[in-house]
Write a protein that holds these residues in place. Structure first.
Motif, PDB file in Angstrom:
ATOM      1  N   THR A   1      -6.994   8.755  10.582  1.00  0.00           N
ATOM      2  CA  THR A   1      -6.498   7.350  10.113  1.00  0.00           C
ATOM      3  C   THR A   1      -5.297   7.723   8.660  1.00  0.00           C
ATOM      4  OG1 THR A   1      -8.236   6.984   8.135  1.00  0.00           O
ATOM      5  CG2 THR A   1      -7.838   5.594  10.046  1.00  0.00           C
ATOM      6  N   PRO A   2      -5.813   8.370   7.363  1.00  0.00           N
ATOM      7  CA  PRO A   2      -5.015   9.013   6.475  1.00  0.00           C
ATOM      8  C   PRO A   2      -2.817   9.889   6.576  1.00  0.00           C
ATOM      9  CG  PRO A   2      -6.591   9.909   6.295  1.00  0.00           C
ATOM     10  CD  PRO A   2      -6.873   9.294   6.918  1.00  0.00           C
ATOM     11  N   MET A   3      -3.796  10.415   7.624  1.00  0.00           N
ATOM     12  CA  MET A   3      -2.266  11.273   8.046  1.00  0.00           C
ATOM     13  C   MET A   3      -1.597  10.263   9.673  1.00  0.00           C
ATOM     14  SD  MET A   3      -3.740  13.378   7.531  1.00  0.00           S
ATOM     15  CE  MET A   3      -5.585  14.526   7.575  1.00  0.00           C
TER      16      MET A   3
ATOM     17  N   VAL B   1      -2.252  10.397  -1.520  1.00  0.00           N
ATOM     18  CA  VAL B   1      -1.458   9.612  -0.986  1.00  0.00           C
ATOM     19  C   VAL B   1       0.230  11.191  -0.887  1.00  0.00           C
ATOM     20  CG1 VAL B   1      -1.925   7.266  -1.710  1.00  0.00           C
ATOM     21  CG2 VAL B   1      -0.746   9.112  -3.269  1.00  0.00           C
ATOM     22  N   LEU B   2       1.445  10.366   0.309  1.00  0.00           N
ATOM     23  CA  LEU B   2       1.994  11.355   0.239  1.00  0.00           C
ATOM     24  C   LEU B   2       2.754  11.833  -1.178  1.00  0.00           C
ATOM     25  CD1 LEU B   2       3.589  12.953   2.708  1.00  0.00           C
ATOM     26  CD2 LEU B   2       5.105  10.790   2.836  1.00  0.00           C
ATOM     27  N   ARG B   3       2.858  13.066  -1.371  1.00  0.00           N
ATOM     28  CA  ARG B   3       3.976  13.347  -2.507  1.00  0.00           C
ATOM     29  C   ARG B   3       5.541  14.011  -3.062  1.00  0.00           C
ATOM     30  NH1 ARG B   3      -1.432  14.215  -2.915  1.00  0.00           N
ATOM     31  NH2 ARG B   3      -2.329  14.243  -4.761  1.00  0.00           N
TER      32      ARG B   3
ATOM     33  N   LEU C   1       2.258  10.428   8.408  1.00  0.00           N
ATOM     34  CA  LEU C   1       3.028  10.354   9.288  1.00  0.00           C
ATOM     35  C   LEU C   1       4.408   9.308   9.358  1.00  0.00           C
ATOM     36  CD1 LEU C   1       1.229  11.850  11.871  1.00  0.00           C
ATOM     37  CD2 LEU C   1       3.101  13.400  11.137  1.00  0.00           C
ATOM     38  N   GLU C   2       3.861   8.237   9.189  1.00  0.00           N
ATOM     39  CA  GLU C   2       4.252   6.787   9.416  1.00  0.00           C
ATOM     40  C   GLU C   2       5.552   7.519   8.309  1.00  0.00           C
ATOM     41  OE1 GLU C   2       3.828   3.308   8.264  1.00  0.00           O
ATOM     42  OE2 GLU C   2       4.656   2.258  10.157  1.00  0.00           O
ATOM     43  N   ALA C   3       4.862   7.601   7.621  1.00  0.00           N
ATOM     44  CA  ALA C   3       6.111   7.446   6.026  1.00  0.00           C
ATOM     45  C   ALA C   3       7.154   7.985   6.038  1.00  0.00           C
ATOM     46  CB  ALA C   3       5.287   7.344   4.591  1.00  0.00           C
ATOM     47  N   LEU C   4       6.933   9.326   6.956  1.00  0.00           N
ATOM     48  CA  LEU C   4       7.979  10.426   6.433  1.00  0.00           C
ATOM     49  C   LEU C   4       8.536   9.977   7.683  1.00  0.00           C
ATOM     50  CD1 LEU C   4       5.297  13.427   6.652  1.00  0.00           C
ATOM     51  CD2 LEU C   4       6.768  13.041   5.563  1.00  0.00           C
TER      52      LEU C   4
ATOM     53  N   ALA D   1       1.277  -1.447   0.130  1.00  0.00           N
ATOM     54  CA  ALA D   1      -0.280   0.310  -0.113  1.00  0.00           C
ATOM     55  C   ALA D   1       1.128   1.385   0.190  1.00  0.00           C
ATOM     56  CB  ALA D   1      -0.580  -0.131   1.271  1.00  0.00           C
ATOM     57  N   LYS D   2       0.429   2.092  -0.728  1.00  0.00           N
ATOM     58  CA  LYS D   2       0.748   3.359  -0.232  1.00  0.00           C
ATOM     59  C   LYS D   2       1.006   4.137   0.432  1.00  0.00           C
ATOM     60  CE  LYS D   2       1.771   4.622  -4.935  1.00  0.00           C
ATOM     61  NZ  LYS D   2       1.016   4.173  -7.029  1.00  0.00           N
ATOM     62  N   PRO D   3       1.425   4.560   1.326  1.00  0.00           N
ATOM     63  CA  PRO D   3       0.971   5.765   2.784  1.00  0.00           C
ATOM     64  C   PRO D   3      -0.372   6.594   2.320  1.00  0.00           C
ATOM     65  CG  PRO D   3       3.166   6.466   1.965  1.00  0.00           C
ATOM     66  CD  PRO D   3       2.962   4.928   1.477  1.00  0.00           C
ATOM     67  N   GLY D   4      -1.860   6.066   2.727  1.00  0.00           N
ATOM     68  CA  GLY D   4      -2.865   7.067   2.550  1.00  0.00           C
ATOM     69  C   GLY D   4      -3.918   6.361   1.777  1.00  0.00           C
TER      70      GLY D   4
END
Ligand code: FAD
Ligand code: HEM
Length: 391
Positions: A270-272, A252-254, A276-279, A184-187
């Protein structure tokens, strides 16, 4: 591109068709589900039919698409199409269903417009329908080709279920068979199929929140008036197996280094959490301003998890608005005039529609470019219909 023949007809009839949508859509859906009751089993949300939101979104989006083509003859409203294609893909929609919608939609249009539905008018709107359908089908094919498996759904077993603040159940799944897992992509979100009281399957979408590799985790807010979340809260238990779709969603995270503002309310966290985890994983040094609004500090879902992620980012901070109590940074509804939003920031919002409307208008009226504001709506996107330029 719209043909020269169709263009003046669409120009002349779009306002009438738009005005008749509320009358056309109930007939369209009645006809379609009468002929194809199986579409209500595992494909359409019955509640979105009852509330009328989805029929309005589908038919209205065709008028919005036509209006776009009149104003921008050389392009398509990509972001509108993308949102729909991702939703369709999360339900496993196949190309061969497009004639079904065409047949019943156009029967309803013909019945409603009566003599005004001349062969020329029907031909022009048929052209619009298939331009949009082919654009969606192409996007959906690309999305399916990017998945690790050809199967739209695979069985996943519940391995944990925990209750958290704000009437939210957090559920973890592991694969229940050997179907390859699509990252999955974040978001992004998955659709889950839940068997409801009368035995039909009802799909609902839930955003994926951070979880261990090879597992899926979702946070489900109870809607006591809803059909599926009460079953998830009351009946779903560890060991049960549910069908989950591959992950989809385009919020998703750009890949950019500009500052990021994450504005959420309630279960809109939830998407946040995923962003945040991806960052954190990327050891990002981006400036991140996390803004959250809730009824009070204990109704804030997954608050500790959100705070812990923010604490791991060197240039992130969090501000809260609570309607009740004095333990937030601000009292009442979120008010962005109280926050210094960097001029080049991307703003990502998620929460109930009134929250999204209020926050977006605060951001845009402060002079922030509308194209730097992104959002996820937890239901059919009726915003799509309010002039595609705006989104
Ligand atoms: P539904 O059955 O869908 O009912 C919703 C509303 O419809 C009810 O409150 C009621 O007002 C009305 N309604 C239903 N039945 C009737 C009836 N018979 N008569 C009159 N009115 C009726 N939710 C989360 O909790 N977490 C997430 O991370 C999340 N992510 C999402 C991501 C996306 C992209 C989308 C589209 C949605 C997301 N959602 C999320 C929302 C979720 O998919 C569901 O819409 C939500 O949980 C409600 O589901 P439900 O089946 O309980 O309610
Ligand atoms: C969702 C448009 C064809 C099934 C949607 C949404 C729109 C839309 C605007 C809401 C997206 C959102 O905001 O979440 C269209 C258009 C079509 C088309 C313009 C044709 C050109 C189809 C077909 C099917 C289908 C052929 C299947 C028979 C669905 C379903 C949903 C959906 C099941 C989700 C509904 C829900 O959860 O209530 N579509 N659609 N669509 N569409 Fe389509």
């Amino acid at each position: 591109m719209l043909s020269e023949k169709a263009r003046p007809i669409i120009e002349a009839t779009a306002p009438v068709v738009a005005e008749r949508i509320p009358y056309i859509t109930p007939e369209f859906y009645k006809g379609m589900f009468g002929a194809r009751p199986d579409l209500m089993d595992g494909m359409f949300s019955r509640s979105n039919q009852i509330t009328g939101e989805q029929p309005k979104a589908l038919a209205g989006s065709i008028v919005a698409f036509a209006t776009w083509l009149l104003q921008h003859p050389d392009s398509y409203p990509e972001s509108v199409l993308s949102r729909i294609a991702h939703k369709h893909a999360s339900l496993g929609l196949q190309e061969d269903e497009y004639p079904t919608v065409y047949q019943h939609l156009f029967a309803a249009i013909g019945a409603d417009l009566g003599d005004a539905a001349t062969p020329e008018v029907v031909e022009a709107w048929t052209e619009v329908y298939w331009l949009m359908a082919h654009a969606l089908i192409a996007m959906e094919k690309t999305l399916y080709a990017g998945a690790a498996s050809d199967l739209p759904f695979a069985p996943w077993r519940v391995t944990a279920k925990e209750m958290t603040g704000g009437d939210v159940a957090v559920i973890t799944f592991e694969p229940a068979d050997g179907t390859p897992i699509t990252d999955a992509k974040p978001g992004q979100y998955i659709s889950i199929e839940v068997k409801v009281k009368d035995g039909i399957r009802q799909p609902r979408q839930f955003t994926l929140i951070p979880s261990k590799a090879g597992t899926r985790r979702i946070a489900v807010k109870l809607d006591p008036a809803g059909e599926v979340t009460p079953l998830i809260h009351e009946q779903l238990k560890v060991g049960d197996v549910y069908d989950l779709s591959n992950p989809y969603g385009d919020m998703v995270l750009r890949e950019t280094r500009v500052p990021l503002v994450l504005a959420s309310a309630g279960i809109g966290v939830t998407p946040m959490l995923a962003l945040l985890e991806a960052l954190v994983e990327r050891e990002s040094e981006r400036e991140v301003i996390v803004l959250h609004a809730d009824r009070n500090s204990s109704s804030w879902p997954l608050a500790d998890e959100m705070k812990a992620l923010v604490a791991k980012l060197p240039n992130a901070r969090i501000e809260t608005w609570f309607e009740e109590g004095d333990d937030g940074d601000h009292k009442g509804y979120m008010d962005l005039s109280q926050v210094n939003i960097p001029a080049d920031a991307n703003v990502v919002m998620c929460g109930p529609l009134p929250f999204l409307k209020a926050v977006r208008s605060q951001v845009v009226s402060s002079g922030h470019p509308a194209e730097k504001v992104f959002y996820e709506i937890f239901g059919p996107d009726l915003w799509l219909l309010q002039g595609t330029d705006e989104n």
